[in-house]
Design a protein around this motif. Sequence first.
Motif, PDB file in Angstrom:
ATOM      1  N   GLU A 195       0.828  -1.202   0.000  1.00  5.86           N
ATOM      2  CA  GLU A 195       0.000   0.000   0.000  1.00  5.86           C
ATOM      3  C   GLU A 195       0.865   1.256   0.000  1.00  5.86           C
ATOM      4  O   GLU A 195       1.832   1.348   0.760  1.00  5.86           O
ATOM      5  CB  GLU A 195      -0.928  -0.005   1.221  1.00  5.86           C
ATOM      6  CG  GLU A 195      -1.998  -1.088   1.139  1.00  5.86           C
ATOM      7  CD  GLU A 195      -2.836  -1.156   2.406  1.00  5.86           C
ATOM      8  OE1 GLU A 195      -2.491  -0.451   3.374  1.00  5.86           O
ATOM      9  OE2 GLU A 195      -3.815  -1.919   2.423  1.00  5.86           O
ATOM     10  N   PRO A 196       0.519   2.239  -0.826  1.00  5.14           N
ATOM     11  CA  PRO A 196       1.345   3.453  -0.922  1.00  5.14           C
ATOM     12  C   PRO A 196       1.467   4.209   0.401  1.00  5.14           C
ATOM     13  O   PRO A 196       2.524   4.754   0.714  1.00  5.14           O
ATOM     14  CB  PRO A 196       0.615   4.307  -1.979  1.00  5.14           C
ATOM     15  CG  PRO A 196      -0.226   3.330  -2.739  1.00  5.14           C
ATOM     16  CD  PRO A 196      -0.598   2.242  -1.778  1.00  5.14           C
ATOM     17  N   ASP A 197       0.366   4.262   1.174  1.00  5.94           N
ATOM     18  CA  ASP A 197       0.431   5.027   2.432  1.00  5.94           C
ATOM     19  C   ASP A 197       1.096   4.238   3.553  1.00  5.94           C
ATOM     20  O   ASP A 197       1.372   4.802   4.617  1.00  5.94           O
ATOM     21  CB  ASP A 197      -0.977   5.460   2.864  1.00  5.94           C
ATOM     22  CG  ASP A 197      -1.902   4.260   3.070  1.00  5.94           C
ATOM     23  OD1 ASP A 197      -1.460   3.114   2.830  1.00  5.94           O
ATOM     24  OD2 ASP A 197      -3.062   4.484   3.469  1.00  5.94           O
ATOM     25  N   THR A 200      12.866  -1.221  -3.996  1.00  7.25           N
ATOM     26  CA  THR A 200      13.288  -0.593  -5.247  1.00  7.25           C
ATOM     27  C   THR A 200      12.271   0.435  -5.725  1.00  7.25           C
ATOM     28  O   THR A 200      12.629   1.489  -6.271  1.00  7.25           O
ATOM     29  CB  THR A 200      13.481  -1.670  -6.325  1.00  7.25           C
ATOM     30  OG1 THR A 200      14.337  -2.690  -5.822  1.00  7.25           O
ATOM     31  CG2 THR A 200      14.088  -1.081  -7.582  1.00  7.25           C
ATOM     32  N   LYS A 201      10.994   0.160  -5.492  1.00 11.11           N
ATOM     33  CA  LYS A 201       9.935   1.044  -5.971  1.00 11.11           C
ATOM     34  C   LYS A 201       9.863   2.349  -5.190  1.00 11.11           C
ATOM     35  O   LYS A 201       9.470   3.385  -5.724  1.00 11.11           O
ATOM     36  CB  LYS A 201       8.576   0.341  -5.878  1.00 11.11           C
ATOM     37  CG  LYS A 201       8.302  -0.630  -7.007  1.00 11.11           C
ATOM     38  CD  LYS A 201       6.890  -1.172  -6.898  1.00 11.11           C
ATOM     39  CE  LYS A 201       6.563  -2.100  -8.053  1.00 11.11           C
ATOM     40  NZ  LYS A 201       5.182  -2.636  -7.946  1.00 11.11           N
ATOM     41  N   HIS A 202      10.181   2.306  -3.903  1.00  9.95           N
ATOM     42  CA  HIS A 202      10.049   3.500  -3.052  1.00  9.95           C
ATOM     43  C   HIS A 202      11.373   4.248  -2.998  1.00  9.95           C
ATOM     44  O   HIS A 202      12.359   3.744  -2.437  1.00  9.95           O
ATOM     45  CB  HIS A 202       9.620   3.109  -1.628  1.00  9.95           C
ATOM     46  CG  HIS A 202       8.202   2.640  -1.537  1.00  9.95           C
ATOM     47  ND1 HIS A 202       7.842   1.340  -1.788  1.00  9.95           N
ATOM     48  CD2 HIS A 202       7.048   3.290  -1.228  1.00  9.95           C
ATOM     49  CE1 HIS A 202       6.537   1.200  -1.640  1.00  9.95           C
ATOM     50  NE2 HIS A 202       6.029   2.377  -1.308  1.00  9.95           N
ATOM     51  N   PRO A 203      11.425   5.448  -3.514  1.00 10.86           N
ATOM     52  CA  PRO A 203      12.698   6.198  -3.520  1.00 10.86           C
ATOM     53  C   PRO A 203      12.993   6.909  -2.202  1.00 10.86           C
ATOM     54  O   PRO A 203      14.147   7.246  -1.927  1.00 10.86           O
ATOM     55  CB  PRO A 203      12.492   7.203  -4.650  1.00 10.86           C
ATOM     56  CG  PRO A 203      11.001   7.436  -4.681  1.00 10.86           C
ATOM     57  CD  PRO A 203      10.355   6.162  -4.253  1.00 10.86           C
ATOM     58  N   GLN A 204      11.965   7.188  -1.406  1.00  8.52           N
ATOM     59  CA  GLN A 204      12.185   7.973  -0.184  1.00  8.52           C
ATOM     60  C   GLN A 204      12.922   7.146   0.870  1.00  8.52           C
ATOM     61  O   GLN A 204      12.613   5.972   1.075  1.00  8.52           O
ATOM     62  CB  GLN A 204      10.851   8.467   0.377  1.00  8.52           C
ATOM     63  CG  GLN A 204      10.148   9.473  -0.503  1.00  8.52           C
ATOM     64  CD  GLN A 204       8.865   9.986   0.125  1.00  8.52           C
ATOM     65  OE1 GLN A 204       8.519   9.604   1.235  1.00  8.52           O
ATOM     66  NE2 GLN A 204       8.152  10.838  -0.589  1.00  8.52           N
ATOM     67  N   SER A 205      13.855   7.795   1.556  1.00 13.33           N
ATOM     68  CA  SER A 205      14.658   7.098   2.568  1.00 13.33           C
ATOM     69  C   SER A 205      13.804   6.581   3.718  1.00 13.33           C
ATOM     70  O   SER A 205      14.049   5.492   4.246  1.00 13.33           O
ATOM     71  CB  SER A 205      15.734   8.038   3.109  1.00 13.33           C
ATOM     72  OG  SER A 205      16.641   8.389   2.094  1.00 13.33           O
ATOM     73  N   SER A 206      12.799   7.363   4.136  1.00 16.81           N
ATOM     74  CA  SER A 206      11.970   6.941   5.269  1.00 16.81           C
ATOM     75  C   SER A 206      11.202   5.667   4.935  1.00 16.81           C
ATOM     76  O   SER A 206      11.089   4.751   5.773  1.00 16.81           O
ATOM     77  CB  SER A 206      10.995   8.055   5.648  1.00 16.81           C
ATOM     78  OG  SER A 206      10.158   8.379   4.539  1.00 16.81           O
TER      79      SER A 206
END
Length: 985
Positions: free
Chosen positions: A327-329, A367-373
């Motif tokens: 899920e994105p959120d 790999t899909k999520h670029p944000q460090s958090s």
Amino acid sequence: AWVSLRTTDLLGFLPTWARSCLENTDPRTRGRGIQLLSQVLLQCYSLLQEKEVLHLVLFYENRLQDHHLVIPSVLQGLRALSMCEVLSPGLAVSVLKAIFQEVHVQSLLQLDRHTVYSIITNFMATREEELKGLGADFTFGFIQVMDGEKDPRNLLVAFQIVRDLIAKNYALGPFVEELFEVTSCYFPIDFTPPPSDPHGIQREDLILSLRSVLASTPQFAEFLLPLLIEKMDSDLQSAKLDSLQTLTACCAIYGQKELQEFLPSLWSSLRREVFQTASEKIEAECLAALHALSACLSRSVLSSDTEDLLDSFLSSILQDCRHHLCEPDMKLVWPSAKLLQAAAGASLRAYHRVTRSVLPLLLEQYTKHPQSSQRRTILEMLLGFLELQQKWGHVEEDESTLLSLRASVCSVVFSALTDPSVQLQLVGIRALTVLGSLQGFLSPSDLELIVDHLIRLTLHEEDSQSSEAAMEAAGSLAPIFPKVFSERMVPRLEEELHSEREEESSRDHRSLRQRCLQALAAVSTHTSIVRETIPVLLQHLRKVQKGSEAGNTQDLVSVCQSLHRVALQCQQDAEGCWYYHQTVVPCLLAMAVQAAMQESTQPLLGKALLEEEVLAAMVPVISAATTQLSPELAAQSVSHVVPLFLDGEVSFLPQNSFPCSFQPFEDGECLEAQRRLIALLMAFVCSLPRNVAIPQQERLLRELLALSCSCNCPFTATTAAKCFAGLVNKHPAGQQLDEILQLAVNRMEPSLAEGPRRMQALTLLLWVTKALVLRYHPLSSHLTDKLLGLLCDVELGPAAADGFSLLMAESPDVLHKGCHADVRIMFRQRFFTDNVPKLVQGFHGAGPDVKANYLKGLSHVLNHLPKPVLVTELPTLLSLLLEALSCSDRVVQLSTLSCLQPLLLEAPQIMSLHVDTLVTKFLSLTSSPSMAVRIAALRCAHALTSLPLIVLLPYKARVIRALAKPLDDKKRLVRKEAVAARGEW
């Protein structure tokens, strides 16, 4: 007299009124007669013969049909007879049948019901086979007895009987459900003990007792599991917790047959609680229950015609949780991950089933999520699954999803190590440590890359958190891969340590050297690596000693700190410990002796090594290298070190061509530098095991005593006194010890009375007193009295008062258990009992100019006393503590405040009696010139809020107004405490 008679004669010898009581038509009178007989039997049941027991049993069974007023006395008699060893076969069954048939137990008083349970318990302990002969009738009879029981005292016994019925395989027959109903009606336990309950039964006792019944047999499963599901869905948190804990306990004995029908409902309840609850307790218990369910299903043996319940159960979990990981959120990411990890951690089979589905998904999401958090969250979940693999050790090639994903996992972890985010780096370092612990997972090229990353993070990462974490990781991985770290990391660190970069500032270069030293110490967790790092550290020590840089004193201290860390890491390995000792200790001694001899001829060379700060840093190095030696190796070492200091025997030292002789105990100003090295002698001899003989010990003690009293240098005098005290503490009792102590007293007393070296004499007195107090030596009382007498001395009084802190506190370098000192238990309590009354008496009789000394001494003693002891003595000492707050001495104020703060939390009732004085004193001290006192006063003002509310309310407005001022204090730490205290008020 009645107790000594045979039973056959007893009725004949009873007084006429007693015999007539048994035959009286009035039930109350008959009851008194039977009561008398029962009381006698309770005293003499062990003296009875078999025939006598038979007659008495028949008599008492008959009386069970008597009036209800007689029954309690009859039951007492039967309890006495149930404890007889000569009870004939069949009588136990006869008695219980009579009770089951004739007595309505729940109509009796609590004590009489307890008597019935005691009779059953006695017979179950001694007549088990007879009772089992009753079959299910015994179980049914007990159910009738227990049904409706309400008293917690009786319930504890009844629950124990049910446990024994099940554990000892009594026949339950068709009464399984009835037995379950008669116990489960109490679930969940809702019991609050009354105030000042004399029986001491707690709610937790009943909960655990009932749980052990409900979770004792799979036969209860079909009735219990629906009940647990119902209670899990209730709104009462205590019911949820109890249900979850009971389910976890049941899974230990259930199989898949018992669980199969209820698995969907159980999973639904557990999932809902983890997704929705705000309670960490409930979440933790849900995860524990899910883990237990998965473990239970994993134990089931599969056959060709049975369904794999574990696989279908895990499929349900994956179906409900897996999509949340995408899920994105990322709202339900963590609850889903925790559920998956709880199920996967139950068995290797469950782990493979879950990770086969989840690990590729997590790697894809990273790999899909670029944000460090977001990457950090995903990597932490991945780390959780990696840590589960540690439970099973070696990674199996044929089954492991992890091994097939090795390249992707390593790529993700390595990318985290190069990310700008410090928090992501920290998770990556933790993951790196776990990967290294998985046997057979990392390839040689992966290992080399890991070492390179650790070196980069250790030396060049700006954030200290990442640097320190990398060092810890290196220390964890080095014992697993010692060859790689020896050949790759140690040479790189050595190169960086000795490199000179023109483009770097002096400050940056010193910081880099500091990190190199720390890293060399951190990685020294294997003997083969220690053999590589120790020469590097010692070489750098020699280089720094010969240098003339302004900051090389701090550099020397840094090297010593690294050597100390290595010494501590070597202590558990005998080979490494001995290598370290015979390499480092002679080298340090040689360098120090060389520096001391050069001091008089070439003052600039090696001077930094003789600084107090550097010598103090060398002390723990030598101490740690010595404490864990075997007695044989310690004796070998002490035969070299003591002659070095007494006779100048330097032959065992490396590079021992010195310009002059080493004579630290000789007189002469030119030998002052040599005398400073007594600190190193202290570190060595005071760390030896007690069973190691010290050569020339009496001579050494006399030399130390003379030096401590005559030396003008405070540092040397103090270390000589500490060394003397350390040896005295371990010295065997006897004439030799008495003589040396008498000699010490004879040297101290004149010096304390007058002369230029009173302070040195006081220092010696303090350390010798401490040495003797710790071992309960009789002379300690005399020396303590001498110290008490010095409190009224204008010159020495303040230092003598501070000496009470030295007596009570843990000493870091000598006279503690780590260096094998003779430390008796509760020495502080004994010192308190013997000397606090004298301090109080001295305070009341002292002049105004020295009263503060007594208060300071008292506050030091109380501050180091175990708090439970202090609370019991508080009423008699509180007035003095309050007076100490008015003392102008900052040390007294600080010590008293630190003493009062925990007492406000632990003894609120006593402290409430003095709340007016406490509020006034604390608020006054929040304006003290000393920052430490202001902070301590604010903490005490904060702790006042633990007193009863009714006591505090009259002061609320006043305290809030007064605490507004420190909110604007110039020191941030003071403002922080003021915010916390004022907010609580």
